[in-house]
Design a protein around this motif. Structure first.
Motif, PDB file in Angstrom:
ATOM      1  N   ALA A   2      37.700 -24.133  48.443  1.00 54.51           N
ATOM      2  CA  ALA A   2      36.352 -24.166  48.997  1.00 54.51           C
ATOM      3  C   ALA A   2      35.437 -25.003  48.123  1.00 54.51           C
ATOM      4  CB  ALA A   2      35.812 -22.744  49.113  1.00 54.51           C
ATOM      5  N   GLY A   3      34.411 -25.584  48.747  1.00 52.55           N
ATOM      6  CA  GLY A   3      33.414 -26.345  48.007  1.00 52.55           C
ATOM      7  C   GLY A   3      32.536 -25.416  47.187  1.00 52.55           C
ATOM      8  N   LEU A   4      31.655 -25.991  46.427  1.00 53.01           N
ATOM      9  CA  LEU A   4      30.783 -25.222  45.555  1.00 53.01           C
ATOM     10  C   LEU A   4      29.339 -25.357  45.978  1.00 53.01           C
ATOM     11  CD1 LEU A   4      32.234 -26.219  42.062  1.00 53.01           C
ATOM     12  CD2 LEU A   4      32.705 -24.154  43.379  1.00 53.01           C
ATOM     13  N   GLY A   5      28.581 -24.295  45.774  1.00 51.89           N
ATOM     14  CA  GLY A   5      27.146 -24.348  45.966  1.00 51.89           C
ATOM     15  C   GLY A   5      26.485 -25.011  44.770  1.00 51.89           C
ATOM     16  N   GLU A   6      25.163 -25.174  44.852  1.00 53.17           N
ATOM     17  CA  GLU A   6      24.418 -25.874  43.804  1.00 53.17           C
ATOM     18  C   GLU A   6      24.533 -25.173  42.454  1.00 53.17           C
ATOM     19  OE1 GLU A   6      21.041 -26.550  41.177  1.00 53.17           O
ATOM     20  OE2 GLU A   6      21.050 -24.831  42.531  1.00 53.17           O
ATOM     21  N   LEU A   7      24.337 -23.865  42.411  1.00 50.62           N
ATOM     22  CA  LEU A   7      24.413 -23.149  41.141  1.00 50.62           C
ATOM     23  C   LEU A   7      25.856 -23.072  40.642  1.00 50.62           C
ATOM     24  CD1 LEU A   7      23.000 -21.730  38.869  1.00 50.62           C
ATOM     25  CD2 LEU A   7      23.003 -19.620  40.241  1.00 50.62           C
ATOM     26  N   GLU A   8      26.806 -22.881  41.549  1.00 53.79           N
ATOM     27  CA  GLU A   8      28.214 -22.891  41.145  1.00 53.79           C
ATOM     28  C   GLU A   8      28.588 -24.230  40.520  1.00 53.79           C
ATOM     29  OE1 GLU A   8      30.397 -19.920  44.322  1.00 53.79           O
ATOM     30  OE2 GLU A   8      29.852 -21.939  44.986  1.00 53.79           O
ATOM     31  N   SER A   9      28.092 -25.311  41.100  1.00 53.96           N
ATOM     32  CA  SER A   9      28.354 -26.645  40.549  1.00 53.96           C
ATOM     33  C   SER A   9      27.770 -26.794  39.152  1.00 53.96           C
ATOM     34  CB  SER A   9      27.774 -27.727  41.458  1.00 53.96           C
ATOM     35  OG  SER A   9      28.430 -27.735  42.701  1.00 53.96           O
ATOM     36  N   ARG A  10      26.575 -26.274  38.941  1.00 54.87           N
ATOM     37  CA  ARG A  10      25.946 -26.348  37.620  1.00 54.87           C
ATOM     38  C   ARG A  10      26.722 -25.532  36.590  1.00 54.87           C
ATOM     39  NH1 ARG A  10      20.525 -24.176  38.073  1.00 54.87           N
ATOM     40  NH2 ARG A  10      20.343 -24.726  35.880  1.00 54.87           N
ATOM     41  N   VAL A  11      27.207 -24.366  36.999  1.00 52.49           N
ATOM     42  CA  VAL A  11      28.003 -23.532  36.091  1.00 52.49           C
ATOM     43  C   VAL A  11      29.300 -24.239  35.734  1.00 52.49           C
ATOM     44  CG1 VAL A  11      29.323 -21.375  35.919  1.00 52.49           C
ATOM     45  CG2 VAL A  11      26.964 -21.336  36.784  1.00 52.49           C
ATOM     46  N   MET A  12      29.966 -24.808  36.741  1.00 51.98           N
ATOM     47  CA  MET A  12      31.208 -25.529  36.462  1.00 51.98           C
ATOM     48  C   MET A  12      30.951 -26.718  35.542  1.00 51.98           C
ATOM     49  SD  MET A  12      33.710 -23.867  37.666  1.00 51.98           S
ATOM     50  CE  MET A  12      34.902 -25.089  37.137  1.00 51.98           C
ATOM     51  N   ALA A  13      29.875 -27.453  35.772  1.00 51.86           N
ATOM     52  CA  ALA A  13      29.548 -28.595  34.903  1.00 51.86           C
ATOM     53  C   ALA A  13      29.332 -28.126  33.463  1.00 51.86           C
ATOM     54  CB  ALA A  13      28.311 -29.326  35.427  1.00 51.86           C
ATOM     55  N   ALA A  14      28.660 -26.985  33.293  1.00 51.75           N
ATOM     56  CA  ALA A  14      28.439 -26.461  31.947  1.00 51.75           C
ATOM     57  C   ALA A  14      29.767 -26.112  31.280  1.00 51.75           C
ATOM     58  CB  ALA A  14      27.532 -25.223  32.003  1.00 51.75           C
ATOM     59  N   LEU A  15      30.696 -25.540  32.030  1.00 57.56           N
ATOM     60  CA  LEU A  15      32.011 -25.206  31.469  1.00 57.56           C
ATOM     61  C   LEU A  15      32.808 -26.466  31.141  1.00 57.56           C
ATOM     62  CD1 LEU A  15      33.037 -22.144  33.664  1.00 57.56           C
ATOM     63  CD2 LEU A  15      32.455 -22.133  31.236  1.00 57.56           C
ATOM     64  N   TRP A  16      32.827 -27.422  32.054  1.00 54.72           N
ATOM     65  CA  TRP A  16      33.560 -28.668  31.788  1.00 54.72           C
ATOM     66  C   TRP A  16      32.977 -29.393  30.585  1.00 54.72           C
ATOM     67  CZ3 TRP A  16      33.432 -29.276  37.664  1.00 54.72           C
ATOM     68  CH2 TRP A  16      34.655 -28.889  38.223  1.00 54.72           C
ATOM     69  N   ASP A  17      31.656 -29.456  30.497  1.00 52.35           N
ATOM     70  CA  ASP A  17      31.009 -30.153  29.390  1.00 52.35           C
ATOM     71  C   ASP A  17      31.232 -29.445  28.054  1.00 52.35           C
ATOM     72  OD1 ASP A  17      30.083 -31.997  31.224  1.00 52.35           O
ATOM     73  OD2 ASP A  17      28.024 -31.209  31.262  1.00 52.35           O
ATOM     74  N   ALA A  18      31.420 -28.130  28.087  1.00 51.47           N
ATOM     75  CA  ALA A  18      31.585 -27.347  26.861  1.00 51.47           C
ATOM     76  C   ALA A  18      32.883 -27.683  26.140  1.00 51.47           C
ATOM     77  CB  ALA A  18      31.526 -25.856  27.175  1.00 51.47           C
ATOM     78  N   GLY A  19      33.928 -27.988  26.885  1.00 46.70           N
ATOM     79  CA  GLY A  19      35.189 -28.356  26.263  1.00 46.70           C
ATOM     80  C   GLY A  19      35.988 -27.198  25.695  1.00 46.70           C
ATOM     81  N   GLY A  20      35.598 -25.983  25.981  1.00 49.48           N
ATOM     82  CA  GLY A  20      36.329 -24.818  25.498  1.00 49.48           C
ATOM     83  C   GLY A  20      35.802 -23.564  26.149  1.00 49.48           C
TER      84      GLY A  20
END
Length: 120
Positions: A2-20
């Motif tokens: 399934a696609g992501l909503g706006e806040l879900e996308s922001r959370v995923m971006a924060a996790l990807w950017d964190a690197g751990g």
């Protein structure tokens, strides 16, 4: 997937950017720097993302730590595939997409496809 909503996308971006792995608190701190957001909202979004298979979680003491279940590029490719499958004419959509690519993107794709065919 399934696609992501706006806040879900922001959370995923924060996790990807964190690197751990990140706790809810760490993700909340990152996102709250952009705009006010309740801790419980971030906790609920991460729980939902876990249920959807977007993130993995492990216990670290009393807290959960979250990591993306797949790389950003892999997730993007899966979302693109889902969209292509839902539109009825994937080849037509790809053709229109390819026509909109700039020269650098076109050259990158040509080289990547050539390497794939050659097995390199």
């Amino acid at each position: 997937m399934a696609g992501l909503g706006e806040l879900e996308s922001r959370v995923m971006a924060a996790l990807w950017d964190a690197g751990g792995p990140r706790t809810v608190r760490a993700v909340h701190t990152t996102l709250a720097a952009e705009r006010p957001l309740a801790y419980t909202t971030v906790m609920t979004v991460l729980d939902n993302l876990h249920g959807k298979g977007w993130v993995r979680r492990e216990r670290a003491g009393r807290a959960w730590v979250y990591t993306p279940a797949r790389a950003r590029e892999e997730a993007g490719a899966e979302m693109l595939r889902d969209m292509l499958d839902s539109l009825g004419d994937p080849r037509g959509v790809l053709l229109h997409f390819a026509r909109g690519m700039d020269e650098g993107e076109s050259e990158f794709l040509r080289r990547a496809l050539s390497r794939e065919r050659d097995g390199t």
